[in-house]
Enzyme design. Sequence first.
Site, PDB file in Angstrom:
ATOM      1  CG  HIS A 179       2.173  -5.541  -1.884  1.00 41.06           C
ATOM      2  ND1 HIS A 179       1.547  -4.820  -2.865  1.00 41.06           N
ATOM      3  CD2 HIS A 179       3.140  -6.247  -2.491  1.00 41.06           C
ATOM      4  CE1 HIS A 179       2.114  -5.084  -4.024  1.00 41.06           C
ATOM      5  NE2 HIS A 179       3.089  -5.944  -3.832  1.00 41.06           N
ATOM      6  CB  ILE A 180      -0.197  -4.037   4.077  1.00 42.06           C
ATOM      7  CG1 ILE A 180       1.084  -3.275   3.741  1.00 42.06           C
ATOM      8  CG2 ILE A 180      -0.403  -4.094   5.601  1.00 42.06           C
ATOM      9  CD1 ILE A 180       1.068  -1.802   4.107  1.00 42.06           C
TER      10      ILE A 180
ATOM     11  CG  ASP B 194      -8.954  -5.096  -2.964  1.00 41.71           C
ATOM     12  OD1 ASP B 194      -7.916  -5.051  -2.283  1.00 41.71           O
ATOM     13  OD2 ASP B 194      -9.074  -4.461  -4.057  1.00 41.71           O
TER      14      ASP B 194
ATOM     15  CB  ALA C 297      -4.434   2.646   5.407  1.00 44.69           C
TER      16      ALA C 297
ATOM     17  CG  ASP D 179       0.941   4.274  12.466  1.00 45.02           C
ATOM     18  OD1 ASP D 179       1.625   4.561  13.476  1.00 45.02           O
ATOM     19  OD2 ASP D 179       1.433   4.124  11.330  1.00 45.02           O
TER      20      ASP D 179
ATOM     21  CD  GLU E  85       0.529  11.404   9.662  1.00 47.00           C
ATOM     22  OE1 GLU E  85       1.739  11.343   9.366  1.00 47.00           O
ATOM     23  OE2 GLU E  85      -0.264  10.457   9.515  1.00 47.00           O
TER      24      GLU E  85
ATOM     25  CG  HIS F 259       2.810   7.871   9.463  1.00 44.38           C
ATOM     26  ND1 HIS F 259       2.221   8.700   8.564  1.00 44.38           N
ATOM     27  CD2 HIS F 259       3.090   6.739   8.756  1.00 44.38           C
ATOM     28  CE1 HIS F 259       2.151   8.128   7.377  1.00 44.38           C
ATOM     29  NE2 HIS F 259       2.676   6.922   7.476  1.00 44.38           N
ATOM     30  CB  ILE F 260       6.045   4.339  14.130  1.00 46.19           C
ATOM     31  CG1 ILE F 260       4.990   4.196  15.236  1.00 46.19           C
ATOM     32  CG2 ILE F 260       6.841   5.605  14.370  1.00 46.19           C
ATOM     33  CD1 ILE F 260       4.922   2.892  15.859  1.00 46.19           C
TER      34      ILE F 260
ATOM     35  N   GLY G 133       5.234   1.318   9.671  1.00 44.34           N
ATOM     36  CA  GLY G 133       6.222   0.738   8.752  1.00 44.34           C
ATOM     37  C   GLY G 133       7.656   1.014   9.160  1.00 44.34           C
TER      38      GLY G 133
HETATM   39  P1  NAI Z   1      -1.358  -2.108  -2.170  1.00 43.57           P
HETATM   40  O1  NAI Z   1      -1.450  -1.171  -3.309  1.00 43.57           O
HETATM   41  O2  NAI Z   1      -0.565  -3.353  -2.320  1.00 43.57           O
HETATM   42  O3  NAI Z   1      -2.852  -2.540  -1.723  1.00 43.57           O
HETATM   43  C1  NAI Z   1      -3.922  -1.651  -1.605  1.00 43.57           C
HETATM   44  C2  NAI Z   1      -5.193  -2.443  -1.871  1.00 43.57           C
HETATM   45  O4  NAI Z   1      -6.316  -1.594  -1.613  1.00 43.57           O
HETATM   46  C3  NAI Z   1      -5.327  -2.934  -3.305  1.00 43.57           C
HETATM   47  O5  NAI Z   1      -5.624  -4.315  -3.324  1.00 43.57           O
HETATM   48  C4  NAI Z   1      -6.482  -2.099  -3.862  1.00 43.57           C
HETATM   49  O6  NAI Z   1      -7.233  -2.797  -4.840  1.00 43.57           O
HETATM   50  C5  NAI Z   1      -7.290  -1.864  -2.610  1.00 43.57           C
HETATM   51  N1  NAI Z   1      -8.218  -0.739  -2.680  1.00 43.57           N
HETATM   52  C6  NAI Z   1      -8.046   0.454  -3.293  1.00 43.57           C
HETATM   53  N2  NAI Z   1      -9.139   1.229  -3.120  1.00 43.57           N
HETATM   54  C7  NAI Z   1      -9.999   0.510  -2.362  1.00 43.57           C
HETATM   55  C8  NAI Z   1     -11.290   0.769  -1.835  1.00 43.57           C
HETATM   56  N3  NAI Z   1     -11.913   1.946  -2.060  1.00 43.57           N
HETATM   57  N4  NAI Z   1     -11.878  -0.200  -1.120  1.00 43.57           N
HETATM   58  C9  NAI Z   1     -11.273  -1.406  -0.910  1.00 43.57           C
HETATM   59  N5  NAI Z   1     -10.032  -1.697  -1.371  1.00 43.57           N
HETATM   60  C10 NAI Z   1      -9.423  -0.753  -2.096  1.00 43.57           C
HETATM   61  O7  NAI Z   1      -0.844  -1.255  -0.950  1.00 43.57           O
HETATM   62  P2  NAI Z   1      -0.132  -1.791   0.372  1.00 43.57           P
HETATM   63  O8  NAI Z   1       1.316  -1.901   0.163  1.00 43.57           O
HETATM   64  O9  NAI Z   1      -0.862  -2.956   0.895  1.00 43.57           O
HETATM   65  O10 NAI Z   1      -0.346  -0.542   1.343  1.00 43.57           O
HETATM   66  C11 NAI Z   1      -1.648  -0.080   1.696  1.00 43.57           C
HETATM   67  C12 NAI Z   1      -1.533   1.310   2.271  1.00 43.57           C
HETATM   68  O11 NAI Z   1      -0.883   1.260   3.518  1.00 43.57           O
HETATM   69  C13 NAI Z   1      -0.627   2.229   1.422  1.00 43.57           C
HETATM   70  O12 NAI Z   1      -1.355   2.849   0.405  1.00 43.57           O
HETATM   71  C14 NAI Z   1      -0.101   3.212   2.415  1.00 43.57           C
HETATM   72  O13 NAI Z   1      -0.882   4.372   2.347  1.00 43.57           O
HETATM   73  C15 NAI Z   1      -0.280   2.520   3.762  1.00 43.57           C
HETATM   74  N6  NAI Z   1       0.998   2.343   4.453  1.00 43.57           N
HETATM   75  C16 NAI Z   1       1.130   2.876   5.705  1.00 43.57           C
HETATM   76  C17 NAI Z   1       2.329   2.742   6.396  1.00 43.57           C
HETATM   77  C18 NAI Z   1       2.464   3.291   7.783  1.00 43.57           C
HETATM   78  O14 NAI Z   1       3.576   3.500   8.239  1.00 43.57           O
HETATM   79  N7  NAI Z   1       1.393   3.500   8.503  1.00 43.57           N
HETATM   80  C19 NAI Z   1       3.491   2.080   5.797  1.00 43.57           C
HETATM   81  C20 NAI Z   1       3.207   1.493   4.508  1.00 43.57           C
HETATM   82  C21 NAI Z   1       2.017   1.651   3.858  1.00 43.57           C
END
Ligand code: NAI
Length: 416
Positions: free
Chosen positions: A159-160, A179, A237, A262, A267, A290-291, A293
Site C-alpha cells: 500500500h505505502i 518485492d 517501516a 522514523d 523506541e 515514529h510519526i 503515519g
Molecule cells: P503492505 O502489507 O501493504 O506492503 C508490504 C509489502 O512488503 C508487500 O507488498 C509485501 O509483499 C512486501 N514484502 C514483504 N516482505 C518483503 C521482503 N522481505 N522483501 C521485499 N518486500 C517484502 O504494508 P504497507 O501498508 O505498505 O506498510 C508497510 C509497513 O510500513 C508496515 O508493515 C508498517 O510496519 C510500516 N508502517 C509504518 C508507519 C510509521 O508510522 N512509520 C505507519 C504505517 C505503516
Amino acid sequence: MKTSFPKDKIEVVLLEGIHDNAAALFEREGFRVSRHSGAADPAELAALIASAHVIGIRSKTRLVGEALGAARRLLAVGCFCIGTNQVDLVSAAGAGVPVFNAPFSNTRSVAELTVAEVVMLHRRAFERSSQMHAGRWVKSASGAHEVRGRTLGIVGYGHIGAQVSVLAESMGLRVLFYDVIPKLPLGNARQTGSLDELLRESDVVTLHVPATDGTSGLIGAAEIENMKPGGHLINNARGSVVDLAALADALRRGRLGGAAIDVFPEEPSSREAAFRGPLVGLENVILTPHIAGSTQEAQASIAEEVGNKLLRFVNAGATTGAVNVPEVEPPPQRGMVAPGTDERPHRILHFHRNVPGVLSKINNAVSDLGVNVASQTLRTDGEIGYAVLDVAPSDGEQLRARMDAIEGTIRTRVLW
Ligand code: NAI
C-alpha cells in the site's frame, strides 16, 4: 413483529481521545456514546466497560483477561490504530468478540513524508538547518541535487510503497521496486529481480516492508556496501529492518550521503524517556519519532475506517477486516417482509468452536423448525467458526435457543 436490539440501548465507550468522527458516526446511528480522553487503568477500565457493547481503544489500553471478562455485553472491540497487540485476541475470539483495526488509514501520510524526505536528503536541507541553529551560514550548492531524473528504489511495493511510487514519478524520479511477490508496476515503475539490483541502481532507497523474520536485518553492512556511493536510505517501516550500527558507520565514513529514520529497534515508551542510538548527533540523518503515519487526516480516517467496521458488525454481522475471527461478508440485508407473513427475515449470527459437525447441527435446527434459509455463510479459521444465516419466516428466539444448545456454541445473536 420482533425487532433488533434497540439502537439507543447500544453503548459505545471510546477511550484515549479517539477522533470526533468515530463518535459522530455512532451518534448518527442512534447509539449511546461515552468518551474519555485518556487510557484507563485496569480498575477504571472494568467499570467503564461493564455495560459496553462496543469499546474503542488506541494503543495504550490493555484489553486482556480480566478486563475482557468484565465486559459481559461486549460485542466488538475497535483498535483505532494499526497494532492490536494490546488486546488478548485469542480470549476475545473465544468470547465471540471480533477485534477490528485500521491497517491502511495512514498510508498516504507515510508516503507524503517519505517523498518529502527524498527531497530534503537530496538538498541536505536538515544539515543546513542544524548548522544555522548553531549559528553557521553555510550557503553552498555542494552535494545538493534536484530529485528530477534520480532513481528511487522502493523495497516493499504494498500500500505505502505503491503510493510513494506514484508521488515520486510525478516529481520526475525514475522508480524501481523490489518485492518478494510479483506486483503490477504503477506508471513507469519497474520491478527488479533482486534486492541487490535495486540497491546498486538507486540514488535513494526507501523501505516499506513489514516486520517479519524475512525482513529482520534486511539492510545490514553487506547491503549498504551494495548501495551507490553517496546514496541515501529511508526507513519509515519498522526498526528491525535496518542494522543501525552499520548504517551509522557508513554515514560517518561518507559511504552513504544521508538517511531518514522514523522507526527504531527500541523506541522510548514515553515522552519522558530519553532517546539514544548510534545515529544521534549525525547531521546528515533526519530523525523522527515514529510519526510517519501520524497526522490529523490519518486519525480522522482511522476513526471512520474502524467506526464503519464496528457499525457493519453490530448492524449486519459483517466481520470483514476483523483480525481474530473468520471474516464473513454477509449479503446485503433484505428489508423485505417474508412471503405470506408480516415477519421480516432474521439474520442469525453464530460464533462457535471449530469442531466437526457444527454446520450439520445448525442445518438440523433450521430444518426441524421448518425455517426457510435465504442465505447461509460459514467460515472457519483455526479455533473459531462463524456462521451467518438469513432465515424466514421464523421465530428468532426459538431458533436462537436451538442454536445456543449446539455443542461448541460460543455466542448466538439475532438481528431484527
Ligand atoms: P503492505 O502489507 O501493504 O506492503 C508490504 C509489502 O512488503 C508487500 O507488498 C509485501 O509483499 C512486501 N514484502 C514483504 N516482505 C518483503 C521482503 N522481505 N522483501 C521485499 N518486500 C517484502 O504494508 P504497507 O501498508 O505498505 O506498510 C508497510 C509497513 O510500513 C508496515 O508493515 C508498517 O510496519 C510500516 N508502517 C509504518 C508507519 C510509521 O508510522 N512509520 C505507519 C504505517 C505503516
